[in-house]
Design a protein around this motif. Structure first.
Motif, short mmCIF file in Angstrom:
data_model
loop_
_atom_site.label_atom_id
_atom_site.label_comp_id
_atom_site.label_asym_id
_atom_site.label_seq_id
_atom_site.Cartn_x
_atom_site.Cartn_y
_atom_site.Cartn_z
N UNK A 116 0.84 -1.21 0.00
CA UNK A 116 0.00 0.00 0.00
C UNK A 116 0.87 1.26 0.00
N UNK A 117 2.01 1.20 0.70
CA UNK A 117 2.95 2.32 0.68
C UNK A 117 3.47 2.55 -0.74
N UNK A 118 3.79 1.46 -1.43
CA UNK A 118 4.37 1.56 -2.78
C UNK A 118 3.43 2.26 -3.74
N UNK A 119 2.12 2.03 -3.60
CA UNK A 119 1.15 2.57 -4.55
C UNK A 119 0.47 3.86 -4.07
N UNK A 120 0.96 4.42 -2.96
CA UNK A 120 0.44 5.72 -2.54
C UNK A 120 0.74 6.76 -3.60
N UNK A 121 -0.24 7.56 -3.94
CA UNK A 121 -0.04 8.60 -4.95
C UNK A 121 -0.04 9.99 -4.30
N UNK A 122 0.63 10.91 -4.95
CA UNK A 122 0.72 12.27 -4.41
C UNK A 122 -0.66 12.88 -4.21
N UNK A 123 -1.59 12.53 -5.10
CA UNK A 123 -2.94 13.09 -4.99
C UNK A 123 -3.71 12.49 -3.82
N UNK A 124 -3.19 11.42 -3.22
CA UNK A 124 -3.86 10.80 -2.06
C UNK A 124 -3.71 11.65 -0.80
N UNK A 125 -2.77 12.60 -0.83
CA UNK A 125 -2.54 13.48 0.32
C UNK A 125 -3.15 14.85 0.03
N UNK A 126 -4.26 15.15 0.68
CA UNK A 126 -4.94 16.43 0.47
C UNK A 126 -5.50 16.95 1.78
N UNK A 127 -5.28 18.24 2.01
CA UNK A 127 -5.85 18.93 3.19
C UNK A 127 -5.51 18.24 4.50
N UNK A 128 -4.26 17.78 4.58
CA UNK A 128 -3.81 17.16 5.82
C UNK A 128 -4.34 15.77 6.09
N UNK A 129 -4.93 15.13 5.08
CA UNK A 129 -5.45 13.78 5.22
C UNK A 129 -4.87 12.89 4.11
N UNK A 130 -4.32 11.75 4.53
CA UNK A 130 -3.83 10.77 3.57
C UNK A 130 -4.92 9.70 3.42
N UNK A 131 -5.41 9.52 2.22
CA UNK A 131 -6.44 8.51 1.99
C UNK A 131 -5.91 7.47 1.01
N UNK A 132 -6.22 6.22 1.27
CA UNK A 132 -5.81 5.15 0.37
C UNK A 132 -6.75 3.96 0.53
N UNK A 133 -6.75 3.09 -0.45
CA UNK A 133 -7.57 1.89 -0.40
C UNK A 133 -6.65 0.67 -0.30
N UNK A 134 -6.86 -0.15 0.71
CA UNK A 134 -6.03 -1.33 0.91
C UNK A 134 -6.16 -2.27 -0.28
N UNK A 135 -5.02 -2.66 -0.85
CA UNK A 135 -5.04 -3.55 -2.01
C UNK A 135 -5.50 -4.95 -1.63
N UNK A 136 -5.33 -5.31 -0.37
CA UNK A 136 -5.70 -6.65 0.07
C UNK A 136 -7.20 -6.79 0.27
N UNK A 137 -7.82 -5.80 0.88
CA UNK A 137 -9.24 -5.91 1.23
C UNK A 137 -10.13 -4.93 0.49
N UNK A 138 -9.53 -3.90 -0.12
CA UNK A 138 -10.33 -2.88 -0.81
C UNK A 138 -10.91 -1.85 0.12
N UNK A 139 -10.60 -1.93 1.42
CA UNK A 139 -11.16 -0.98 2.38
C UNK A 139 -10.50 0.39 2.26
N UNK A 140 -11.31 1.45 2.29
CA UNK A 140 -10.81 2.82 2.21
C UNK A 140 -10.42 3.29 3.60
N UNK A 141 -9.18 3.82 3.73
CA UNK A 141 -8.69 4.30 5.02
C UNK A 141 -8.28 5.77 4.91
#
Length: 400
Positions: free
Chosen positions: A254-279
């Motif tokens: 998940x760290x490897x696929x973090x994108x710059x656009x995932x960090x906005x307004x002081x919040x890092x959002x990403x979707x777990x590749x294993x479960x698909x859950x949004x964090x």
């Protein structure tokens, strides 16, 4: 000696798909076996007799066809070897008939290879890798002697379990292999390819308690305080470990696929590749320090410099980088006087352990790590407010 050749018959209409067929030659007699594999003329290498894997949208389709052709050729050669081994006279027609019979009686490994090919087409590469490892283990036990789906029995699975134990395999790994084989077998049952005989009822498919792969906060502090400025590879490995810990035990993929656009307004959002859950994770100063120190190149869409251009081989890049990071973490552990083998996965266990020691509820830990609640934590009724999790993470980070 009989031989097999893979041939391509182009369409009579320009731009239309042609068909693959097999040519059987024995004692100058030629027979053909038709297939339903269809490809374009420029997707066939006439000189080498192989499918050309393109890089466009047909890549997965062509890869699947190529694997099926390899499987069919392997099966044809097996029919030839078996027929020749009988010592009796045979014809090219006998080879064709033997091949068609083998198609009707599908083997377990052939069916599992189809499942693996489908997983790859669905881009479930990690799952495909674990299925492949399981199949390889099972075939080593069988000494590459295939078995029909109808021959999968309770006795056979108990023999396989006994074989794994003699190889020094842990019970959790035994269970891991058995559960994958059971999933494949049940899929064959669903397709009506074999009857349900419950062949896994007498083998171990549970989960043993394992030694905790976690280190205390004081050990995390020692890792953080190491001066690795003159050892860039170790410095990078250490910082990736810390970034994972800072982000509630984020997995390396998940760290490897973090994108710059995932960090906005002081919040890092990403979707777990294993479960698909949004964090969602509150961005902290310590996280920014690592990004500032190991910033990806300007042209890269990724937040961390784990995947680099070209991105077509991202899976291979990820695995190679993870291997190197885990290798260097062993040296980091030695320098920090940590006795257990340090890996990226230790950071995930360590965050959970630290959270538990801070009396943070298990449900909060589960939500914060994006666990599959049915298999990794106790069942909880509702999603938690992200601010609760962020406060929990801040409480841990302030202890460093």
């Amino acid at each position: 000696m009989a031989s097999v050749k893979v041939k391509f018959r182009p369409s009579t209409q320009k731009g239309k798909e042609g068909t693959i067929y097999y040519q059987i030659i024995h004692k100058r007699v030629i027979r053909q076996i038709k297939t339903d594999y269809r490809i374009l003329a420029d997707e066939w290498d006439e000189k080498n007799g192989v499918v050309v894997i393109a890089t466009d949208g047909r890549r997965c389709i062509l890869y699947s066809i190529k694997e099926r052709i390899n499987r069919d050729v392997k099966r044809l050669n097996a029919v030839i070897n078996r027929t020749q081994g009988n010592g009796n006279e045979f014809t090219a027609d006998d080879i064709v008939e033997g091949f068609q019979e083998s198609v009707n009686e599908q083997s377990f490994s052939q069916f599992m290879e189809d499942v693996i090919a489908q997983l790859k087409r669905l881009n479930k590469e990690r799952t495909a890798e674990t299925y492949t490892a399981t199949l390889n283990s099972f075939m080593r036990f069988r000494k590459n002697d295939d078995v029909l789906l109808d021959e999968i029995s309770s006795d056979l699975m108990m023999e396989y379990e006994a074989y794994l134990k003699t190889q020094g395999v842990t019970m959790n790994t035994v269970s891991f292999y058995m559960r994958i084989l059971r999933a494949v077998y049940n899929r064959a049952v669903e397709k009506g390819l074999t009857g349900q005989r419950n062949p896994f009822r007498h083998v171990y498919t549970g989960i043993d308690k394992t030694v905790k792969r976690a280190i205390p906060l004081k050990a995390i502090k020692r890792i953080k305080e190491l001066d690795l400025s003159l050892k860039p590879p170790l410095d990078f490995a250490r910082d990736m470990f810390l970034f994972s810990f800072y982000t509630r035990g984020m997995s390396f993929i998940d760290m490897a696929y973090l994108r710059k656009k995932d960090l906005q307004n002081g919040i890092l959002s990403y979707r777990r590749r294993k479960t698909g859950q949004q964090l969602f994770i509150k961005w902290e100063k310590c996280m920014q320090e690592i990004i500032g120190k190991h910033e990806a190149e300007n042209t890269s869409p990724f937040l961390l410099p784990i995947l680099k251009y070209p991105y077509e081989q991202s899976r291979k890049q990820y695995k190679n980088t993870l291997f190197r990071v885990n290798k260097y973490l062993k040296e980091v552990a030695r320098l920090a006087n940590i006795e257990i083998p340090l890996t990226m996965y230790v950071s995930r266990h360590s965050w959970a352990s630290a959270a538990k020691n801070k009396n943070i509820p298990v449900s909060v830990i589960s939500e914060g790590m994006g666990h599959d609640s049915e298999t990794t934590t106790q069942i909880y009724l509702a999603s938690l407010d992200c601010s609760v999790i962020d406060r929990a993470n801040s409480l841990i980070l302030k202890s460093l």
